[in-house]
Design a protein around this motif. Structure first.
Motif, PDB file in Angstrom:
ATOM      1  N   VAL A 183       9.594 149.148  67.859  1.00 24.01           N
ATOM      2  CA  VAL A 183       8.331 148.600  68.354  1.00 24.01           C
ATOM      3  C   VAL A 183       8.330 148.661  69.881  1.00 24.01           C
ATOM      4  O   VAL A 183       9.242 148.156  70.526  1.00 24.01           O
ATOM      5  CB  VAL A 183       8.119 147.147  67.894  1.00 24.01           C
ATOM      6  N   GLU A 184       7.310 149.301  70.423  1.00 27.02           N
ATOM      7  CA  GLU A 184       7.182 149.429  71.879  1.00 27.02           C
ATOM      8  C   GLU A 184       5.907 148.730  72.332  1.00 27.02           C
ATOM      9  O   GLU A 184       4.849 148.894  71.717  1.00 27.02           O
ATOM     10  CB  GLU A 184       7.126 150.898  72.282  1.00 27.02           C
ATOM     11  N   ILE A 185       6.005 147.966  73.396  1.00 27.62           N
ATOM     12  CA  ILE A 185       4.849 147.300  73.987  1.00 27.62           C
ATOM     13  C   ILE A 185       4.537 147.982  75.312  1.00 27.62           C
ATOM     14  O   ILE A 185       5.432 148.174  76.138  1.00 27.62           O
ATOM     15  CB  ILE A 185       5.124 145.806  74.217  1.00 27.62           C
ATOM     16  N   SER A 186       3.293 148.368  75.496  1.00 33.35           N
ATOM     17  CA  SER A 186       2.944 149.107  76.702  1.00 33.35           C
ATOM     18  C   SER A 186       1.514 148.803  77.120  1.00 33.35           C
ATOM     19  O   SER A 186       0.688 148.365  76.303  1.00 33.35           O
ATOM     20  CB  SER A 186       3.104 150.611  76.461  1.00 33.35           C
ATOM     21  N   LYS A 187       1.237 149.030  78.387  1.00 32.69           N
ATOM     22  CA  LYS A 187      -0.125 148.956  78.904  1.00 32.69           C
ATOM     23  C   LYS A 187      -0.649 150.354  79.257  1.00 32.69           C
ATOM     24  O   LYS A 187      -1.749 150.496  79.785  1.00 32.69           O
ATOM     25  CB  LYS A 187      -0.178 148.058  80.142  1.00 32.69           C
ATOM     26  N   ASP A 188       0.144 151.374  78.966  1.00 36.35           N
ATOM     27  CA  ASP A 188      -0.172 152.753  79.327  1.00 36.35           C
ATOM     28  C   ASP A 188      -0.615 153.525  78.087  1.00 36.35           C
ATOM     29  O   ASP A 188       0.115 153.594  77.096  1.00 36.35           O
ATOM     30  CB  ASP A 188       1.061 153.412  79.945  1.00 36.35           C
ATOM     31  N   PHE A 189      -1.812 154.105  78.133  1.00 33.95           N
ATOM     32  CA  PHE A 189      -2.329 154.845  76.987  1.00 33.95           C
ATOM     33  C   PHE A 189      -1.424 156.015  76.591  1.00 33.95           C
ATOM     34  O   PHE A 189      -1.432 156.449  75.438  1.00 33.95           O
ATOM     35  CB  PHE A 189      -3.738 155.365  77.277  1.00 33.95           C
ATOM     36  N   SER A 190      -0.667 156.547  77.529  1.00 36.36           N
ATOM     37  CA  SER A 190       0.193 157.684  77.208  1.00 36.36           C
ATOM     38  C   SER A 190       1.255 157.317  76.176  1.00 36.36           C
ATOM     39  O   SER A 190       1.789 158.184  75.490  1.00 36.36           O
ATOM     40  CB  SER A 190       0.865 158.219  78.476  1.00 36.36           C
ATOM     41  N   ALA A 191       1.554 156.023  76.040  1.00 38.78           N
ATOM     42  CA  ALA A 191       2.533 155.582  75.044  1.00 38.78           C
ATOM     43  C   ALA A 191       2.041 155.842  73.625  1.00 38.78           C
ATOM     44  O   ALA A 191       2.826 155.872  72.682  1.00 38.78           O
ATOM     45  CB  ALA A 191       2.848 154.098  75.235  1.00 38.78           C
ATOM     46  N   SER A 192       0.728 156.027  73.465  1.00 37.69           N
ATOM     47  CA  SER A 192       0.162 156.254  72.132  1.00 37.69           C
ATOM     48  C   SER A 192       0.176 157.719  71.735  1.00 37.69           C
ATOM     49  O   SER A 192      -0.293 158.065  70.642  1.00 37.69           O
ATOM     50  CB  SER A 192      -1.279 155.738  72.087  1.00 37.69           C
ATOM     51  N   ALA A 193       0.695 158.590  72.584  1.00 33.87           N
ATOM     52  CA  ALA A 193       0.628 160.035  72.345  1.00 33.87           C
ATOM     53  C   ALA A 193       1.157 160.411  70.964  1.00 33.87           C
ATOM     54  O   ALA A 193       2.187 159.919  70.511  1.00 33.87           O
ATOM     55  CB  ALA A 193       1.409 160.772  73.424  1.00 33.87           C
ATOM     56  N   ASP A 194       0.406 161.291  70.299  1.00 27.51           N
ATOM     57  CA  ASP A 194       0.782 161.847  68.994  1.00 27.51           C
ATOM     58  C   ASP A 194       0.840 160.801  67.880  1.00 27.51           C
ATOM     59  O   ASP A 194       1.608 160.948  66.923  1.00 27.51           O
ATOM     60  CB  ASP A 194       2.128 162.582  69.086  1.00 27.51           C
ATOM     61  N   SER A 195       0.036 159.768  68.006  1.00 27.11           N
ATOM     62  CA  SER A 195      -0.036 158.780  66.921  1.00 27.11           C
ATOM     63  C   SER A 195      -0.760 159.371  65.720  1.00 27.11           C
ATOM     64  O   SER A 195      -1.766 160.069  65.870  1.00 27.11           O
ATOM     65  CB  SER A 195      -0.784 157.525  67.388  1.00 27.11           C
ATOM     66  N   LYS A 196      -0.251 159.065  64.555  1.00 25.49           N
ATOM     67  CA  LYS A 196      -0.924 159.528  63.344  1.00 25.49           C
ATOM     68  C   LYS A 196      -2.087 158.607  62.984  1.00 25.49           C
ATOM     69  O   LYS A 196      -3.097 159.034  62.455  1.00 25.49           O
ATOM     70  CB  LYS A 196       0.062 159.607  62.190  1.00 25.49           C
ATOM     71  N   VAL A 197      -1.915 157.317  63.286  1.00 29.08           N
ATOM     72  CA  VAL A 197      -2.968 156.329  63.047  1.00 29.08           C
ATOM     73  C   VAL A 197      -3.060 155.430  64.271  1.00 29.08           C
ATOM     74  O   VAL A 197      -2.036 155.025  64.824  1.00 29.08           O
ATOM     75  CB  VAL A 197      -2.670 155.463  61.799  1.00 29.08           C
ATOM     76  N   VAL A 198      -4.294 155.125  64.705  1.00 33.15           N
ATOM     77  CA  VAL A 198      -4.523 154.170  65.781  1.00 33.15           C
ATOM     78  C   VAL A 198      -5.446 153.077  65.247  1.00 33.15           C
ATOM     79  O   VAL A 198      -6.536 153.364  64.740  1.00 33.15           O
ATOM     80  CB  VAL A 198      -5.166 154.829  67.017  1.00 33.15           C
ATOM     81  N   VAL A 199      -4.989 151.842  65.330  1.00 30.61           N
ATOM     82  CA  VAL A 199      -5.763 150.701  64.853  1.00 30.61           C
ATOM     83  C   VAL A 199      -6.364 149.984  66.059  1.00 30.61           C
ATOM     84  O   VAL A 199      -5.632 149.531  66.938  1.00 30.61           O
ATOM     85  CB  VAL A 199      -4.887 149.719  64.046  1.00 30.61           C
ATOM     86  N   LEU A 200      -7.680 149.910  66.111  1.00 30.95           N
ATOM     87  CA  LEU A 200      -8.367 149.260  67.226  1.00 30.95           C
ATOM     88  C   LEU A 200      -8.725 147.832  66.823  1.00 30.95           C
ATOM     89  O   LEU A 200      -9.553 147.619  65.939  1.00 30.95           O
ATOM     90  CB  LEU A 200      -9.634 150.034  67.597  1.00 30.95           C
ATOM     91  N   THR A 201      -8.090 146.854  67.470  1.00 29.04           N
ATOM     92  CA  THR A 201      -8.327 145.448  67.119  1.00 29.04           C
ATOM     93  C   THR A 201      -9.043 144.698  68.237  1.00 29.04           C
ATOM     94  O   THR A 201      -9.219 143.491  68.143  1.00 29.04           O
ATOM     95  CB  THR A 201      -7.004 144.722  66.818  1.00 29.04           C
TER      96      THR A 201
END
Length: 314
Positions: free
Chosen positions: A236-254
């Protein structure tokens, strides 16, 4: 199962008005003989379940060309004094076109259902209005073969996440500690209670070999974030940088932004403005991701459609 009055009587043993229901469904079968019936378990919004009769078949619709629209009608045990629950039943090469009378899950909403009153209202009358409304606004559209294959793959993957049955544990990482070796990454956008709950659920089920929590809030970390940092959950990684989401298979917007909104449309616009800064960044780093929107029930369906149509790159 093909229509059989004898079989129906056995199936409808717990229905309060069995004879009235059978008589009406006989009329349906005469007019639309392609419909078949079965008893299946229906899950209501509150999580309760009940075995209900349902009719599945196609209704003929003319929208330039002629189409056969697949539908399923769930017949409640208080029928004919309560209206059926109606859904589209798209095949793998079809996708739902959300509109005035159909939501993203394919549930059908019609004035006829809202104004249902026995004996004036009948299933035959309901189907006729369904056809008329679908001829004004077609509820389904065809996918290309590649899109259909991708949709099938994504639906299968999401189902596996739900059951905690992904196969990422059998895949080895490559490239050291780099993200290139991450076979299944899931990113959760928003560090509120819902976002934290999503991260914990995904991590607990082992549904991804990396989970990224994007904290878009300003200022110091809040309680939930601090808890995650203290426990240092693996992968589990916590980040404020959108680049951390690179190559995600699923993105959940909450995330949600109510602001000073006073009306329903104000709430939608406020959320669209928020998503205008998020969705392009997500799509830049994960062009093939699945976006799951978890927002306030009053705006979720409209927001997801409107926001994505405005914000995703063409």
């Amino acid at each position: 199962m093909a229509f059989s009055e004898e079989a129906l009587r056995k199936q409808l043993g717990k229905y309060k008005f069995r004879d009235l229901t059978i008589e009406e469904l006989k009329n349906v079968n005469q007019t639309y003989p392609n419909f078949t019936f079965s008893m299946n378990t229906y899950t209501f919004k509150d999580g309760s379940q009940k075995d209900l009769l349902n009719f599945s078949g196609t209704v003929p619709v003319k929208y330039g060309n002629s189409y056969n629209i697949p539908v399923r009608l769930w017949i409640l045990d208080s029928h004919p004094f309560a209206p059926p629950i109606c859904f589209l039943k798209p095949t793998l090469n079809m996708s739902i076109s959300v509109g005035k009378h159909v939501d993203a899950r394919g549930r059908i909403y019609l004035p006829y259902l809202q104004n249902w009153s026995h004996p004036k209202s009948t299933v035959i009358g309901l189907i006729k209005e369904m056809i008329a409304k679908f001829e004004e606004e077609l509820p389904l559209y065809s996918l290309s073969s590649s899109d259909a294959a991708r949709q099938s793959e994504l639906l299968s993957y999401i189902a596996k996440i739900t059951e905690g049955e992904t196969d990422m544990k059998s895949k080895s990482k490559t490239g050291g500690g780099k993200d290139e070796g991450c076979c299944n990454k899931i990113t959760v956008v928003g560090a509120g209670d819902l976002g934290i709950a999503c991260v914990l659920a995904v991590a607990a089920k082992g549904a991804a070999d990396k989970v990224v929590l994007l904290d878009l809030s300003e200022g110091a970390a809040k309680g939930g974030i601090m808890d995650l940092e203290i426990f240092a959950l693996p992968n589990v990684e916590i980040s404020k940088d959108f680049s951390a989401s690179a190559d995600s298979k699923v993105v959940v917007l909450t995330v949600n932004s109510l602001g000073n909104a006073q009306t329903y449309l104000d709430v939608i616009q406020s959320n669209v403005d928020l998503f205008r800064g998020i969705v392009p960044a997500i799509s830049h780093y994960s062009q093939n991701t699945v976006l799951l929107v978890a927002s306030h029930p009053a705006v979720g369906r409209t927001l997801s459609l409107r926001a994505f149509s405005l914000l995703l790159p063409r």
